[in-house]
Design a protein around this motif. Structure first.
Motif, PDB file in Angstrom:
ATOM      1  N   LEU A 321       0.827  -1.211   0.000  1.00 38.51           N
ATOM      2  CA  LEU A 321       0.000   0.000   0.000  1.00 38.51           C
ATOM      3  C   LEU A 321       0.859   1.258   0.000  1.00 38.51           C
ATOM      4  CD1 LEU A 321      -2.714   1.484   0.282  1.00 38.51           C
ATOM      5  CD2 LEU A 321      -2.524   1.194   2.765  1.00 38.51           C
ATOM      6  N   LEU A 322       1.855   1.309   0.892  1.00 40.60           N
ATOM      7  CA  LEU A 322       2.685   2.515   1.001  1.00 40.60           C
ATOM      8  C   LEU A 322       3.583   2.714  -0.212  1.00 40.60           C
ATOM      9  CD1 LEU A 322       3.636   2.515   4.797  1.00 40.60           C
ATOM     10  CD2 LEU A 322       1.962   3.934   3.622  1.00 40.60           C
ATOM     11  N   LEU A 323       4.065   1.627  -0.814  1.00 41.92           N
ATOM     12  CA  LEU A 323       4.861   1.760  -2.035  1.00 41.92           C
ATOM     13  C   LEU A 323       4.024   2.359  -3.167  1.00 41.92           C
ATOM     14  CD1 LEU A 323       6.953  -1.560  -2.072  1.00 41.92           C
ATOM     15  CD2 LEU A 323       7.849   0.772  -1.874  1.00 41.92           C
ATOM     16  N   ILE A 324       2.768   1.938  -3.251  1.00 38.52           N
ATOM     17  CA  ILE A 324       1.874   2.484  -4.285  1.00 38.52           C
ATOM     18  C   ILE A 324       1.561   3.950  -3.996  1.00 38.52           C
ATOM     19  CG2 ILE A 324      -0.449   2.345  -5.280  1.00 38.52           C
ATOM     20  CD1 ILE A 324      -0.306  -0.706  -4.808  1.00 38.52           C
ATOM     21  N   VAL A 325       1.196   4.254  -2.739  1.00 34.81           N
ATOM     22  CA  VAL A 325       0.870   5.632  -2.364  1.00 34.81           C
ATOM     23  C   VAL A 325       2.064   6.552  -2.571  1.00 34.81           C
ATOM     24  CG1 VAL A 325       0.330   7.119  -0.386  1.00 34.81           C
ATOM     25  CG2 VAL A 325      -0.969   5.022  -0.745  1.00 34.81           C
ATOM     26  N   GLY A 326       3.260   6.048  -2.245  1.00 33.64           N
ATOM     27  CA  GLY A 326       4.474   6.849  -2.380  1.00 33.64           C
ATOM     28  C   GLY A 326       4.805   7.255  -3.796  1.00 33.64           C
ATOM     29  N   THR A 327       4.240   6.551  -4.775  1.00 31.46           N
ATOM     30  CA  THR A 327       4.520   6.895  -6.180  1.00 31.46           C
ATOM     31  C   THR A 327       3.800   8.153  -6.632  1.00 31.46           C
ATOM     32  OG1 THR A 327       2.709   5.517  -7.023  1.00 31.46           O
ATOM     33  CG2 THR A 327       4.854   4.462  -6.783  1.00 31.46           C
ATOM     34  N   ASN A 363       9.426   3.139   3.133  1.00 27.14           N
ATOM     35  CA  ASN A 363       8.500   2.962   2.021  1.00 27.14           C
ATOM     36  C   ASN A 363       8.280   4.262   1.260  1.00 27.14           C
ATOM     37  OD1 ASN A 363       6.906   0.426   1.413  1.00 27.14           O
ATOM     38  ND2 ASN A 363       6.864   0.357   3.642  1.00 27.14           N
ATOM     39  N   LEU A 364       7.950   5.304   2.003  1.00 21.27           N
ATOM     40  CA  LEU A 364       7.607   6.571   1.376  1.00 21.27           C
ATOM     41  C   LEU A 364       8.834   7.282   0.809  1.00 21.27           C
ATOM     42  CD1 LEU A 364       4.916   7.702   3.948  1.00 21.27           C
ATOM     43  CD2 LEU A 364       4.533   6.856   1.631  1.00 21.27           C
ATOM     44  N   MET A 365      10.013   7.011   1.375  1.00 26.59           N
ATOM     45  CA  MET A 365      11.239   7.557   0.790  1.00 26.59           C
ATOM     46  C   MET A 365      11.513   6.930  -0.581  1.00 26.59           C
ATOM     47  SD  MET A 365      12.327   9.890   2.665  1.00 26.59           S
ATOM     48  CE  MET A 365      10.598  10.188   2.977  1.00 26.59           C
ATOM     49  N   ILE A 366      11.263   5.638  -0.680  1.00 26.26           N
ATOM     50  CA  ILE A 366      11.424   4.961  -1.974  1.00 26.26           C
ATOM     51  C   ILE A 366      10.489   5.588  -2.999  1.00 26.26           C
ATOM     52  CG2 ILE A 366      11.086   2.755  -3.194  1.00 26.26           C
ATOM     53  CD1 ILE A 366      12.027   1.347  -0.629  1.00 26.26           C
ATOM     54  N   GLY A 367       9.308   6.006  -2.544  1.00 23.64           N
ATOM     55  CA  GLY A 367       8.355   6.657  -3.443  1.00 23.64           C
ATOM     56  C   GLY A 367       8.881   7.939  -4.059  1.00 23.64           C
ATOM     57  N   LEU A 368       9.818   8.605  -3.382  1.00 24.85           N
ATOM     58  CA  LEU A 368      10.390   9.845  -3.918  1.00 24.85           C
ATOM     59  C   LEU A 368      11.215   9.611  -5.185  1.00 24.85           C
ATOM     60  CD1 LEU A 368      11.558  11.609  -0.623  1.00 24.85           C
ATOM     61  CD2 LEU A 368       9.624  12.229  -2.065  1.00 24.85           C
ATOM     62  N   THR A 370      10.333   6.937  -7.329  1.00 27.42           N
ATOM     63  CA  THR A 370       9.538   6.014  -8.132  1.00 27.42           C
ATOM     64  C   THR A 370       8.756   6.782  -9.186  1.00 27.42           C
ATOM     65  OG1 THR A 370       9.293   4.566  -6.210  1.00 27.42           O
ATOM     66  CG2 THR A 370       7.815   4.177  -8.062  1.00 27.42           C
ATOM     67  N   PRO A 371       8.900   6.448 -10.473  1.00 28.04           N
ATOM     68  CA  PRO A 371       8.094   7.100 -11.509  1.00 28.04           C
ATOM     69  C   PRO A 371       6.615   6.831 -11.263  1.00 28.04           C
ATOM     70  CG  PRO A 371       9.896   5.789 -12.452  1.00 28.04           C
ATOM     71  CD  PRO A 371       9.804   5.434 -10.995  1.00 28.04           C
ATOM     72  N   PRO A 372       5.683   7.707 -11.653  1.00 29.97           N
ATOM     73  CA  PRO A 372       5.946   8.880 -12.491  1.00 29.97           C
ATOM     74  C   PRO A 372       6.087  10.198 -11.725  1.00 29.97           C
ATOM     75  CG  PRO A 372       3.606   8.428 -12.439  1.00 29.97           C
ATOM     76  CD  PRO A 372       4.249   7.403 -11.541  1.00 29.97           C
ATOM     77  N   VAL A 373       5.861  10.195 -10.388  1.00 32.34           N
ATOM     78  CA  VAL A 373       5.798  11.474  -9.676  1.00 32.34           C
ATOM     79  C   VAL A 373       6.910  11.625  -8.639  1.00 32.34           C
ATOM     80  CG1 VAL A 373       4.177  13.083  -8.578  1.00 32.34           C
ATOM     81  CG2 VAL A 373       3.280  11.233  -9.941  1.00 32.34           C
ATOM     82  N   GLY A 374       7.944  10.808  -8.686  1.00 29.85           N
ATOM     83  CA  GLY A 374       9.024  10.909  -7.716  1.00 29.85           C
ATOM     84  C   GLY A 374       9.699  12.265  -7.771  1.00 29.85           C
ATOM     85  N   VAL A 375       9.573  13.055  -6.698  1.00 27.74           N
ATOM     86  CA  VAL A 375      10.068  14.432  -6.706  1.00 27.74           C
ATOM     87  C   VAL A 375      11.570  14.484  -6.936  1.00 27.74           C
ATOM     88  CG1 VAL A 375      10.234  16.566  -5.368  1.00 27.74           C
ATOM     89  CG2 VAL A 375       8.215  15.122  -5.145  1.00 27.74           C
ATOM     90  N   CYS A 376      12.313  13.571  -6.307  1.00 28.26           N
ATOM     91  CA  CYS A 376      13.769  13.572  -6.459  1.00 28.26           C
ATOM     92  C   CYS A 376      14.188  13.278  -7.903  1.00 28.26           C
ATOM     93  CB  CYS A 376      14.402  12.556  -5.511  1.00 28.26           C
ATOM     94  SG  CYS A 376      14.267  13.015  -3.773  1.00 28.26           S
ATOM     95  N   LEU A 377      13.374  12.530  -8.624  1.00 24.67           N
ATOM     96  CA  LEU A 377      13.671  12.264 -10.038  1.00 24.67           C
ATOM     97  C   LEU A 377      13.635  13.559 -10.842  1.00 24.67           C
ATOM     98  CD1 LEU A 377      11.650   8.994 -10.812  1.00 24.67           C
ATOM     99  CD2 LEU A 377      14.058   9.213 -10.196  1.00 24.67           C
TER     100      LEU A 377
END
Length: 425
Positions: A321-327, A363-368, A370-377
């Motif tokens: 759930l958190l990996l999906i939300v983090g994206t 989890n949520l740091m990995i989302g940063l 993760t495409p398509p909305v990862g801010v760090c990307l």
């Protein structure tokens, strides 16, 4: 119907690229208008979300990071990292990760780390023969250790929401953060050998000692923060003020990276950055209040427990759930909305709250990244002057590596609980 309107407005705002804080505020306002609720509740719940002594940590740590960055500490950290690992194949990539692990003790935020380390390392890596997309991906991925190795802004937010000890959470993140760094260094080395990326020359232990003298002050800052909080000498909020004062003295008198005349600009920049974070907390609290009034968190918790009460399956479901939300959702907003109900589920099946907080933040740091909305990307791709598509392809080996560490931390509680149990009897 109103819940559909709430999430529909939020989704449309995200698709249009609206900042997450504005999206939360607009979605909340549309819901309240549709429900006929007086909009005066918006400032009331915004203030309730922001009215926390612990949240005062954020301006202090943001200011400390900007002072140290303005004081030239980033360059010194990179030189130290390069002195240690620069002679290995893919040495600049490894130095990038080492630099982020050290810089983590200053910034506490991944985006600040991406911008600071990236502005130095990405041009240097490209000049040395590394592909631009690889340099950008390493920088973005390595920045995720920033909010895991203490100090950590997301963990401060968790402490504000739940009353969990910020000191314990800081300690709990140290070992997982180091594991993530080691995992990414292994990934960098494997890719570098496969692609034949360059390596530098070993300049001897004397060079390591010389560069360590500059980096020493950054490492000492982390030690001062942790020792002060764990030893009971000051609260996390007081620690942020101490770190800002420490950064000012070191940046001005030790590194001499800025002059007193530059202080107003640093203060303004820090105020803007801190204000944006605190405003986001306030708007997310309004959104969270609406969700609570609609009993959506309770429904999520009940749905999970209806599926299974097995602790290990619950950990798996929470991670997914958190990996999906983090994206697609900003970290702080996701924590404010989802952390309390998920914590209730975790505690009910016997998961330690500090352990849960640690792998939830990872989890949520990995989302940063993760495409398509990862801010760090976005930040890293902008520095490297490449497309989001290019960095999205290059980031996958690092995502796999970080997810492996995530599951290791999730299923082996002592990785995160060892240090807190050692210092807090």
């Amino acid at each position: 119907m109103l819940v559909t309107l709430l999430f529909g407005t939020f989704a449309v705002c995200l698709i249009l690229g609206t900042p997450i804080g504005v999206a939360l505020g607009l979605a909340s306002a549309v819901y309240l208008f549709g429900a006929g609720i007086d909009l005066s509740v918006v400032p009331q719940y915004m203030f309730a979300g922001m009215d926390s002594f612990v949240l005062l940590c954020i301006p202090g740590f943001v200011l400390a990071g900007n002072l140290m960055n303005g004081g030239g500490i980033t360059d010194q950290i990179v030189r130290f990292g390069n002195a240690i690992v620069g002679h290995i194949r893919g040495g600049l990539g490894l130095a990038n990760v080492v630099g982020s692990m050290i810089f983590a003790g200053i910034s506490g935020t991944a985006v600040a780390e991406t911008a600071s380390i990236g502005s130095v390392m990405i041009p240097a890596m490209r000049k040395s023969g590394y592909d631009a997309h690889f340099a950008a991906a390493v920088t973005a991925a390595a920045s995720t250790v920033g909010p895991i190795i203490p100090p950590s802004v997301p963990m401060i937010i968790v402490g504000t929401l739940t009353g969990l000890s910020v000191g314990k959470m800081f300690l709990a993140g140290a070992v997982p953060g180091v594991l993530m760094g080691i995992g990414m260094m292994i990934t960098v080395y494997i890719i570098s050998r496969k692609r034949g990326y360059p390596k530098g020359t070993w300049q001897g232990w004397g060079h390591v000692v010389r560069t360590s003298k500059a980096a020493f002050w950054a490492i000492l800052m982390t030690g001062v923060i942790l020792f002060g909080i764990v030893g009971g000498y000051f609260t996390p909020t007081e620690a942020s003020v101490v770190s800002a004062l420490y950064a000012f003295v070191v940046g001005l008198f030790v590194y001499r990276g800025f002059k007193v005349s530059a202080l107003p600009n640093i203060l303004i920049e820090s105020a803007i950055g801190s204000g944006a974070l605190v405003l986001l907390v306030g708007l997310a609290n309004v959104f969270g209040w609406i969700l609570t009034s609609e009993q959506i968190p309770q429904a999520i918790a009940a749905s999970m427990l209806a599926l299974t009460t097995n602790k290990y399956l619950i950990i798996l479901l929470i991670n997914i759930l958190l990996l999906i939300v983090g994206t697609f959702m900003e970290t702080i907003a996701a924590l404010i909305i989802l952390f309390p109900p998920l914590l209730a589920v975790a505690v009910k099946v016997g998961i330690d709250p500090i352990h849960f907080a640690t792998f939830a933040v990872i989890n949520l740091m990995i989302g940063l990244t993760t495409p398509p909305v990862g801010v760090c990307l976005f930040v890293s791709a902008n520095i490297a002057k490449i497309s989001l598509g290019a960095i999205s392809k290059a980031i996958w080996p690092f995502l796999v590596c970080n997810i492996l560490v995530l599951f290791l931390v999730s299923y082996v509680p002592q990785i995160s609980l060892w240090l807190p149990s050692l210092f807090y009897k």
